[in-house]
Design an enzyme around this catalytic site. Structure first.
Site, PDB file in Angstrom:
ATOM      1  N   SER A  80       0.794  -1.231   0.000  1.00  0.00           N
ATOM      2  CA  SER A  80       0.000   0.000   0.000  1.00  0.00           C
ATOM      3  C   SER A  80       0.824   1.278   0.000  1.00  0.00           C
ATOM      4  O   SER A  80       0.259   2.367  -0.184  1.00  0.00           O
ATOM      5  CB  SER A  80      -0.955   0.004   1.200  1.00  0.00           C
ATOM      6  OG  SER A  80      -1.990  -0.935   1.004  1.00  0.00           O
TER       7      SER A  80
ATOM      8  N   LYS B 211       0.170   3.548  -2.959  1.00  0.00           N
ATOM      9  CA  LYS B 211      -0.953   4.478  -3.139  1.00  0.00           C
ATOM     10  C   LYS B 211      -0.488   5.906  -3.422  1.00  0.00           C
ATOM     11  O   LYS B 211      -1.076   6.612  -4.241  1.00  0.00           O
ATOM     12  CB  LYS B 211      -1.867   4.434  -1.908  1.00  0.00           C
ATOM     13  CG  LYS B 211      -2.659   3.142  -1.765  1.00  0.00           C
ATOM     14  CD  LYS B 211      -3.492   3.132  -0.491  1.00  0.00           C
ATOM     15  CE  LYS B 211      -4.471   1.959  -0.478  1.00  0.00           C
ATOM     16  NZ  LYS B 211      -3.815   0.636  -0.409  1.00  0.00           N
TER      17      LYS B 211
END
Length: 518
Positions: free
Chosen positions: A62, A65
């Site tokens: 992540s 992102k």
């Protein structure tokens, strides 16, 4: 600030293999654009005896992102440029559709799509393809709060962003990242590899020193929400790029890390793929990443031009290690909380009827409680007879009610104590029209079990545990993404005659999914 206490920092880093036990990892500290510390240890592959190095690539999950949002800002401009495209993408919505800026800031109110894969019957080690992601996201009709009012982590926000970016530019996100981000930042080996099954340069491990370490199996395809693989040296280059461009008014990281607010003007904890934190009065920006077998975290303190990076090929607490490294670099001593003795009146389960969320509290000893509310348990310090707090949550107890506050999420809930026994008449089949998915509950030998069925398959049976009258918990500790959704809360509804008519299923990542009894 004074110079970094390098001996203290080095002592912390060299103790990481003992304090965060696992196969291997890599860490770095960067200040003023220069490498203060760069260290790798252990093995990238235990069976092959392949050593971990600063050049070893790992999934950053992540942490990707922020790079998706960087492409958005660099190639397209402000998020509002894609609002009409988002309206076409979420064409099943009747009202309350989020804006693209809400997606970037995790304020969309969309339920997390990895959590929803559980409700749609996905196997933890199953294959998840791009068309299945769009199938799931484009069938959504509702949010679990009004967009812009709260914060809730949602991987689907960034999956949708990736689709919109590719549609608008006519180019792949992989090519855009390579050209517009990795090349200017000199991230020489960073690459978008959406299919987790294809990455084999380093092995991620499930388990611990009690159960042993086993190679983790991942077969999902992700894009925008994760998917980048990079080495420690690549991540160092990103921090150096941030430092080089710090005075540029239109600099990419300055735009990414600008403060954000909720619709009511309250400060928000997240923006453009970056989490905002504070330590010792210093603002931090960064992000963590997780997949089965992998954990990573980066933090940047712009005021002091310091960055810390932690990358593990096991499921250790990289976020904790990165924050402690930052505190050591900033010269911030460990906090010494004052704790009170736990009052037994805290312990038990508490329900918020409006959201269907359940707070479970148990004694953890030493003036602390173990709380289960979000994706994983958190330790709370008891600061007074009726007050407790963690880094995320504040609790104030008033008899049979707890006032729960998560300031960063703009969330305030009244939690009511659950009293009494749960009735066992919940077996049956239940249907979610929005997800076109079923929940099957059965009773075997006096114990209740549940399974999810949908377009992704039929799940294993999971045991249910009663929390109170018509409230049950269904723990799911392994799913396609990591960490797993944790405990699903099941709140049953009855008609005037006392017959079960339906159930609200939810967790922090995906609240308020309505099922009717068939």
């Amino acid at each position: 600030m004074p110079n970094i206490d390098l001996p203290t920092l080095e002592a912390f880093v060299h103790a990481i293999p003992q304090n965060y036990k696992g196969p291997g990892g890599a860490v770095a500290v960067v200040r003023n654009g220069e490498i203060v510390l760069r260290h790798a240890w252990g093995f990238a592959d235990l069976a092959a005896r392949k050593a971990m190095t600063p050049e070893t690539r790992m999934p950053i999950c992540s942490v990707s992102k922020q790079f998706t949002c960087a492409v958005l800002l660099d190639c397209i401009g402000e998020p509002e440029m894609l609002d009409s495209a988002l309206a076409a993408y979420l064409d099943q919505f009747e009202d309350g559709r989020p804006a693209v800026r809400d997606l970037c800031n995790n304020q969309s109110g969309l339920r997390d799509y990895w959590a929803l894969t559980v409700l749609c019957g996905a196997a933890p080690e199953g294959i998840f393809l791009p068309d299945q992601a769009q199938n799931l996201l484009r069938r959504l009709k509702t949010t679990h709060f009004a967009p812009g009012t709260h914060y809730s982590y949602c991987n689907g926000n960034f999956r949708i962003l990736a689709d919109l970016i590719e549609q608008h530019t006519g180019r792949s996100l992989a090519d855009l990242l390579a050209e517009r981000i990795f090349a200017p930042a000199a991230m020489k080996t960073a690459e978008l590899i959406p299919d987790t099954a294809l990455f084999n340069e380093c092995t991620g491990y499930e388990g611990d020193t009690v159960r042993g370490f086993l190679p983790a199996i991942n077969r999902i395809h992700w894009l925008g929400d994760a998917g980048i693989c990079a080495s420690l040296d690549d991540m160092i280059a990103w921090e150096q790029f941030i430092d080089r461009t710090r005075h540029d008014e239109n600099g990419l990281y300055r735009r990414l890390s600008s403060p954000q607010t909720f619709a009511d003007g309250a400060p928000a904890p997240y923006g453009f793929g970056l989490k905002f934190e504070e330590t010792g009065g210093k603002r931090l920006t960064g992000h963590g990443g997780a997949l089965r077998g992998w954990r990573c975290q980066r933090w940047h303190c712009a005021d002091e031009r310091i960055s810390t990076i932690v990358m593990f090929n096991f499921e250790g607490n990289a976020s904790d290690a990165a924050l402690k490294m930052m505190n050591a670099a900033l010269g911030i001593p460990p906090a010494k909380p004052v704790r009170a003795q736990a009052n037994p009146g805290w312990f038990g389960s508490w329900l918020n009827p409006e959201t269907g969320l359940v707070l479970s509290l148990e004694d953890a000893g030493g003036g602390r409680m173990k709380a289960r509310f979000g994706t994983g348990p958190e330790k709370m310090d008891i600061s007074g007879e009726n007050e407790a707090q963690s880094s995320m949550t504040t609790l104030r107890r008033d008899g049979d009610m707890i006032h729960l506050a998560r300031k960063d999420e703009n969330l305030h809930l009244a939690m009511h104590r659950l009293k009494g026994e749960a009735r066992q008449d919940i077996a049956g089949r239940y249907r979610s029209d929005e997800l076109e998915a079923d929940l099957l509950l059965v009773s075997e030998g006096g114990a209740i079990y549940g399974a999810f069925e949908g377009f992704l398959g039929k799940s294993d049976m999971y045991p249910l545990y009663a929390a109170g009258p018509d409230v049950w918990l269904l723990p799911v500790q392994r799913s396609m993404d990591a960490p797993s959704p944790g405990e699903w809360k099941l709140v049953f509804h009855r008609d005037a005659a006392g017959r079960i008519t339906g159930v609200t299923v939810g967790c922090w990542l995906a609240r308020g999914v309505e099922y009717k009894r068939l």
